[in-house]
Design a protein around this motif. Structure first.
Motif, PDB file in Angstrom:
ATOM      1  N   SER B  41       3.995   2.826   2.718  1.00 56.88           N
ATOM      2  CA  SER B  41       4.685   3.294   3.592  1.00 56.88           C
ATOM      3  C   SER B  41       5.330   4.615   3.045  1.00 56.88           C
ATOM      4  N   GLU B  80       5.982   2.349   9.911  1.00 57.51           N
ATOM      5  CA  GLU B  80       6.333   0.883   9.593  1.00 57.51           C
ATOM      6  C   GLU B  80       7.343   0.453  10.746  1.00 57.51           C
ATOM      7  N   ASP B 152       0.639   3.381  10.094  1.00 58.58           N
ATOM      8  CA  ASP B 152       1.027   2.569   9.225  1.00 58.58           C
ATOM      9  C   ASP B 152       1.032   0.913   9.413  1.00 58.58           C
ATOM     10  N   GLU B 153       0.086   0.363   9.065  1.00 56.49           N
ATOM     11  CA  GLU B 153      -0.298  -1.148   9.299  1.00 56.49           C
ATOM     12  C   GLU B 153      -0.282  -1.002  10.991  1.00 56.49           C
TER      13      GLU B 153
HETATM   14 MG    MG Z   1       4.575  -0.563   4.252  1.00 52.84          MG
END
Ligand code: MG
Ligand code: ATP
Lengths: 296, 307
Positions: B41, B80, B152-153
């Motif tokens: 991140s 994130e 991010d994810e």
């Molecule tokens: Mg992260």
């Protein structure tokens, strides 16, 4: 599946800048409910408090002391709503940036413009214009409402150039019109005071980033600082007191009286504007310094 | 295209990102893989120009993010943390974003439609479910129709259907010739979605390669053999240079020699083969193996520690 049908304008020229960012800030500002609650409070409480206090003052004029009569200013008094509105404009000014930090929106915002100062400038424009409009509406409405109340209580307009002595001796409470000397300026500056405070609070918001923190410090500067000042030796107190933000506000709206009560305590209106503008600029520049350097 | 050159970030004593250099090419999905706390991140925030690198630089289309003229039109990001005001409607959020980069309002409706939020666009984002929030985040990233996308994810908190939707969307975006850079701590997810891989551990680069290469070069071909006489086969295969692990159920795990050699040797020694199957090492194992030295927070499975 991700085909773009919308014709996007060319990116060959120009860059994302202040105009677009300001439009965006305006959209953000008016699309949350807290904005409208704050504006409603400024308008309602600002005018309401002025009306209420003027009403009380007018009703008990016959019993008031000579001292009270000598210091009564029908213009400054009509702007008593400042007690509340000066707090709410600060909350509004601080929140338009602190709410972005608390929700994480600031990351999205900062990624939309090449230069971070654009974000601050856009927020400043939006808050300044909105508070100027709402502040002037409140100031003029309060002024006219107060004069109507005073007239209804037997108030009379003092002849031009009338001295304080005339005011003290007069059986009836003084009333002014918007065309009386210095009145228009005072009412206009009443709104300007709120604008400068909102910008100061905006700067504070950029520095502190947390809503609770920024508002606490803002209230501290406005209300607690003058109280603390009372504990200092009178020499120091007297020289600093005129520069307290709340006293600068009074200096901007006072018209008739320069009597014992305020002697030495108030700067002249335009110096007061200048001093408060300097405060606001200092906070804003400090906020900018942090904005440019800190991680979002 | 995204590139990082000697990118480093220090938070106090923590070296979150340590001298990271890599390139992300266009037209394919690049997975950004690393265990929790490895700096994914942080790296993405530095690429977006949100966090200031302690050292090094990150570029999008060869420029620093702060030098892009129309940032939203060149790079879109789903970061994130949630970055939406809960009191604002999805539509207002997107309209405000669009205005910053002169993106027409029609595009707002288009992305709302694309992520399936048209019906709830005037509802406050604070009332959205995790999945809806994620979709709104993706809509924000796609708003400017950018050629570079960072996620991010992106599948965090999504249900299986949501995961499949994101996966297909990302693949479609890459196929359109965009740069798609997605972080994850799940190797198995990357194996399904990504073509290229950037693997980090403790902020340091571990691998910068394709998924295929990564698996090939980090797995040892293993063959499982069941036979009529495993102890004798064990000796025979050892004689051929195989490395053998006998299992409790009588089967053998053999490496260094392949199935053909094993079969031929068994035949000539008169041993009947009951099963001969190549084993696929799971990607998760490979990843764990590789990053185990660099995992920050080792969990404990010790029963005593739990009591
Ligand atoms: Mg992260
Ligand atoms: N703003 C910050 N201040 C201090 N330390 C930070 C900050 N952001 C991240 N870190 C630290 O930097 C390291 C990397 O964090 P980062 O969030 O980038 O990891 P990650 O790979 O995204 O992890 P995850 O898979 O859990 O999301 C961690 O040790 C984290 O504690």
């Amino acid at each position: 599946m991700t085909v773009t049908h919308t014709q996007m304008p060319s990116t060959d020229h120009g860059h994302a800048g202040l105009a677009g960012e300001t439009r965006s800030e305006w959209t953000k500002f008016r699309s949350v409910r807290s904005t409208w609650i704050c504006l409603f409070i400024i308008l309602l409480a600002g005018i309401g408090l002025s009306v209420l206090l003027t009403f009380i003052q007018a009703a008990r004029w016959s019993q008031s002391s000579l001292q009270e009569r000598a210091t009564f200013d029908p213009v400054a008094f009509s702007q008593s709503g400042h007690f509340i509105s000066q707090l709410v404009v600060g909350i509004l000014g601080a929140m338009i940036i602190t709410s972005e930090y608390s929700t994480g929106l600031i990351r999205t915002t900062l990624a939309t413009v090449p230069k971070r100062y654009t974000v601050m400038a856009a927020k400043k424009i939006v808050i300044a214009v909105v508070i100027l409009v709402i502040g002037e509406v409140t100031a003029f409405a309060s002024f006219f409402a107060a004069q109507i109340i005073l007239t209804a209580h037997g108030g009379t307009e003092l002849p031009a150039g009338a001295s304080i002595v005339t005011q003290v001796k007069s059986a009836s409470i003084p009333v002014v019109t918007i065309m009386s000397p210095g009145v228009l300026q005072a009412v206009v500056l009443s709104g300007v005071y709120l604008v400068l405070l909102s910008i100061l609070a905006l700067g504070l918001g950029f520095i502190i980033r947390s809503t609770a923190g920024a508002i606490s410090i803002y209230v501290g500067i406005l209300l607690v600082l003058p109280i603390i000042l009372n504990f200092f030796p009178s020499g120091f107190k007297n020289s600093v007191e005129p520069y307290m933000p709340s006293n600068l506000g009074i200096a901007m709206v006072v018209t008739t009286t320069r009597t014992t009560d305020w002697a030495g305590v108030l700067l002249t209106p335009w110096v007061a504007v200048l001093v408060l503008a300097i405060y606001a600029a200092v906070f804003l520049l400090a906020g900018l310094w942090f904005l440019q350097r800190r991680d979002a | 295209m995204i590139s990082a050159v000697g990118l480093s970030k220090q938070y106090g004593k923590t070296k979150a990102v340590d001298d990271l250099s890599f390139e992300v090419r266009t037209g394919v999905i690049t997975g950004f893989l690393g265990p929790n706390g490895s700096g994914k991140s942080t790296t993405m925030r530095m690429i977006m120009g949100l966090d200031r690198p302690t050292a090094g630089k990150a570029f999008v289309n060869g420029k620093k993010c702060q030098e892009l003229k129309w940032p939203l039109r060149e790079v879109g990001a789903l970061l994130e943390a949630k970055s939406i005001h809960p009191g604002r409607s999805a539509r207002s959020h997107l309209v405000a974003l669009a205005q910053t980069n002169s993106i027409p309002k029609a595009r707002v409706e288009e992305v709302l439609d694309l992520v399936g939020l048209s019906q709830v666009a005037s509802r406050k984002a604070g009332k959205f479910s995790l999945g809806m929030n994620q979709r709104l985040g993706i809509a924000s990233a796609l708003l400017g129709d950018p050629g570079v996308l960072l996620f991010d994810e992106p599948i965090n908190g999504l249900d299986p259907e949501g995961i499949r939707w994101v996966r297909e969307l990302l693949q479609a975006l890459a196929k359109e010739g965009r740069t798609v850079f997605i972080s994850s701590h799940l190797m198995s997810e990357m194996a399904l979605t990504a073509t290229d891989l950037v693997v980090i551990g403790r902020g340091k680069l571990i691998a910068d390669t394709t998924v295929e290469n990564f698996i090939d070069s980090n797995t040892v071909a293993t063959v499982l053999v069941r036979s009529s006489d495993s102890s004798r086969l064990n000796e025979v295969l050892a004689g051929l240079g195989g490395s053998i692990t006998a299992q409790d159920d009588g089967s053998l795990l053999v490496t260094k020699i392949d199935g053909t050699q094993i079969g031929d040797a068994a035949l000539s020694s008169g041993i009947a083969i009951h099963e001969l199957s190549p084993q696929q090492a799971s990607l998760e194992e490979v990843f764990m193996e590789l990053t185990s030295d660099s995992v920050d927070f080792h969990g404990t499975t010790d029963a005593k520690a739990a009591s």
